[in-house]
Design a protein around this motif. Structure first.
Motif, short mmCIF file in Angstrom:
data_model
loop_
_atom_site.label_atom_id
_atom_site.label_comp_id
_atom_site.label_asym_id
_atom_site.label_seq_id
_atom_site.Cartn_x
_atom_site.Cartn_y
_atom_site.Cartn_z
N ALA A 6 1.03 -1.33 0.17
CA ALA A 6 0.39 0.56 0.16
C ALA A 6 0.51 1.79 0.03
CB ALA A 6 -0.78 0.56 1.09
N GLN A 7 1.66 1.15 0.74
CA GLN A 7 2.74 2.50 0.45
C GLN A 7 3.84 2.41 -0.49
OE1 GLN A 7 5.46 1.49 3.92
NE2 GLN A 7 3.92 1.98 6.02
N THR A 8 4.03 1.65 -1.46
CA THR A 8 5.19 1.55 -2.72
C THR A 8 3.59 2.06 -3.24
OG1 THR A 8 6.11 -0.28 -1.48
CG2 THR A 8 6.08 0.11 -4.11
N LYS A 9 2.11 1.47 -3.30
CA LYS A 9 1.25 1.99 -4.64
C LYS A 9 1.31 3.44 -4.21
CE LYS A 9 -3.36 1.55 -6.18
NZ LYS A 9 -4.19 0.50 -5.92
N ALA A 10 0.56 4.14 -3.24
CA ALA A 10 0.61 5.26 -3.01
C ALA A 10 1.85 6.40 -3.13
CB ALA A 10 0.50 5.90 -1.03
N LEU A 11 3.53 5.20 -3.31
CA LEU A 11 4.27 6.71 -3.62
C LEU A 11 3.97 6.86 -5.07
CD1 LEU A 11 7.66 7.62 -2.91
CD2 LEU A 11 8.12 5.02 -3.20
N VAL A 12 4.08 5.72 -5.54
CA VAL A 12 4.16 5.68 -7.26
C VAL A 12 2.74 6.77 -7.40
CG1 VAL A 12 3.45 3.99 -8.95
CG2 VAL A 12 4.61 3.24 -7.52
N LEU A 13 1.59 7.23 -6.76
CA LEU A 13 0.96 8.24 -7.32
C LEU A 13 0.97 9.68 -7.20
CD1 LEU A 13 -1.84 8.00 -8.27
CD2 LEU A 13 -3.32 7.96 -6.29
N ASP A 14 1.55 9.52 -5.49
CA ASP A 14 2.49 10.76 -5.16
C ASP A 14 3.41 11.17 -5.94
OD1 ASP A 14 0.49 10.79 -3.13
OD2 ASP A 14 1.85 10.22 -1.98
N THR A 15 4.42 10.00 -6.48
CA THR A 15 5.49 10.45 -7.69
C THR A 15 4.55 11.53 -8.88
OG1 THR A 15 6.79 9.39 -6.74
CG2 THR A 15 7.78 9.64 -8.31
N ALA A 16 4.06 10.07 -9.45
CA ALA A 16 3.37 10.51 -10.25
C ALA A 16 2.20 12.42 -10.22
CB ALA A 16 2.30 9.67 -10.70
N ALA A 37 10.57 7.67 -8.24
CA ALA A 37 10.18 6.87 -6.66
C ALA A 37 10.88 6.17 -5.90
CB ALA A 37 8.94 6.11 -7.01
N GLY A 38 11.81 5.29 -6.66
CA GLY A 38 13.30 4.85 -6.66
C GLY A 38 12.48 3.35 -5.87
N ILE A 39 12.72 3.32 -7.58
CA ILE A 39 11.29 1.48 -7.30
C ILE A 39 11.80 0.84 -9.17
CG2 ILE A 39 9.71 1.60 -5.90
CD1 ILE A 39 7.77 1.87 -7.79
N SER A 40 11.85 -0.12 -9.07
CA SER A 40 11.62 -0.63 -10.76
C SER A 40 10.47 -0.28 -11.76
CB SER A 40 11.94 -2.32 -10.96
OG SER A 40 10.49 -2.76 -10.85
N VAL A 41 10.62 -0.47 -12.64
CA VAL A 41 9.72 0.06 -13.84
C VAL A 41 8.77 -1.40 -13.81
CG1 VAL A 41 9.36 -0.12 -16.56
CG2 VAL A 41 11.71 0.70 -14.64
N GLY A 42 9.16 -2.76 -13.44
CA GLY A 42 8.20 -3.32 -13.30
C GLY A 42 6.75 -2.96 -12.07
N SER A 43 7.42 -2.75 -11.32
CA SER A 43 7.02 -2.55 -9.77
C SER A 43 6.22 -1.70 -10.11
CB SER A 43 7.88 -1.73 -8.49
OG SER A 43 8.25 -3.37 -8.22
N ALA A 44 6.70 -0.26 -10.51
CA ALA A 44 5.54 1.02 -11.45
C ALA A 44 4.14 0.23 -11.61
CB ALA A 44 5.91 2.25 -12.01
N TYR A 45 4.73 -0.21 -12.76
CA TYR A 45 3.97 -1.33 -14.16
C TYR A 45 2.59 -1.78 -12.97
CZ TYR A 45 4.70 0.53 -18.34
OH TYR A 45 5.40 1.81 -19.60
N TYR A 46 3.38 -2.58 -12.11
CA TYR A 46 2.32 -3.38 -10.94
C TYR A 46 1.23 -3.19 -10.55
CZ TYR A 46 1.43 -6.62 -7.40
OH TYR A 46 0.78 -7.50 -6.76
N TYR A 47 1.27 -2.03 -9.65
CA TYR A 47 0.60 -1.26 -9.44
C TYR A 47 -0.42 -0.13 -10.38
CZ TYR A 47 3.40 -2.39 -5.18
OH TYR A 47 3.57 -3.17 -4.19
#
Length: 216
Positions: A6-16, A37-47
Motif C-alpha cells: 500500500a505504501q509503494t502504491k501510494a508512493l507511485v501515485l504521489d510521485t506521478a 520513486a526509487g522502484i523498478s519499472v516493473g513495480s510501477a507497472y504492477y500497481y
C-alpha cells in the motif's frame, strides 16, 4: 494488500502527481516515475498499468474528497441553489491540484464513452460516486418528484461542463469558474422550480425520455 504494498502504491501515485505538475503529463513516462520513486519499472507497472490509470486513480481520490467536503457543508445548507453551489465548489476545490494538467486529467479519467454512456467506461464506479454527491444535493429540497430520478445525473453533467470550463480557465485561482458556479447554480434552481409549471413539465418529461432513449 499488505502495508508495504500500500505504501509503494501510494508512493507511485504521489510521485506521478508531482511529476505531472512539474514536467507536464505528456513528458512524464512510467519509467521516469519509477526512477523518481526509487522502484523498478516493473513495480510501477504492477500497481498501475499506464499513466491513464494513474490519472484515473487521482480522479477517484478527487471524487472522494469532493464527497466528504460537500457532505460536511450540506449538513448546514438547506436551499437547492446553495446546496448545488456547495457541491460544485467542493468539486473544483478537489480538482485544484490537477489544474496544471487538467486537459490530460479529463481526457484520461473521463473518456467520451463515460459521459455518453454512463454505464460504460473505466470510470463508471467513480462516476456513480460523483452522481451520488448530487443525490445528496437534492435531498430535503423541493425538487419535483418526476424530476428526482434523473436530476442527479443531469447535475453531474453540469458539473462536467464546469470542469471543462475550469480546465481552460487561466484567470487567477480560476476566479471565472467560481463566478460561473455562483451565477449558474441559482439559474439551475430557477429552471428546476419552473419545471413544475403545467406548460413546462411536458417538455421536461419529453427531454428526459429522449435522454433515456439515447443512453440505451
Amino acid at each position: 494488500m499488505d502495508s508495504k504494498s500500500a505504501q509503494t502504491k501510494a508512493l507511485v501515485l504521489d510521485t506521478a502527481l508531482g511529476m505531472f505538475r512539474s514536467k507536464g503529463f505528456a513528458k512524464t513516462t512510467m519509467r521516469a516515475i519509477a526512477e523518481e520513486a526509487g522502484i523498478s519499472v516493473g513495480s510501477a507497472y504492477y500497481y498501475y498499468s499506464s499513466k491513464d490509470e494513474l490519472v484515473l486513480e487521482l480522479y477517484r481520490e478527487s471524487v472522494a474528497e469532493q464527497g466528504m467536503a460537500a457532505s460536511a457543508t450540506l449538513e448546514h445548507v438547506k436551499g437547492f441553489d446553495d446546496r448545488l453551489k456547495a457541491a460544485l465548489n467542493a468539486g473544483i476545490d478537489a480538482m485544484t491540484p490537477y489544474h496544471g494538467f487538467g486537459g490530460a486529467f479529463i481526457s484520461s479519467a473521463l473518456p467520451p464513452q463515460s459521459v455518453l454512456n454512463p454505464f460504460g467506461g473505466a470510470s463508471t464506479e467513480a462516476r456513480e460516486d460523483a452522481v451520488g454527491i448530487f443525490r445528496e444535493v437534492i435531498k430535503g429540497t423541493k425538487v419535483p418528484h418526476f424530476l428526482r430520478p434523473q436530476l442527479p445525473e443531469l447535475l453531474w453533467l453540469v458539473y462536467m461542463g464546469v470542469v471543462l470550463f475550469w480546465v481552460y480557465d487561466s484567470s487567477e485561482n480560476q476566479r471565472r469558474t467560481r463566478i460561473l458556479i455562483d451565477g449558474g447554480a441559482p439559474l439551475i434552481a430557477k429552471l428546476v422550480a419552473l419545471s413544475r409549471l403545467p406548460v413546462v413539465k411536458p417538455m421536461i418529461e419529453e427531454a428526459l425520455t429522449l435522454k433515456i432513449r439515447v443512453q440505451t
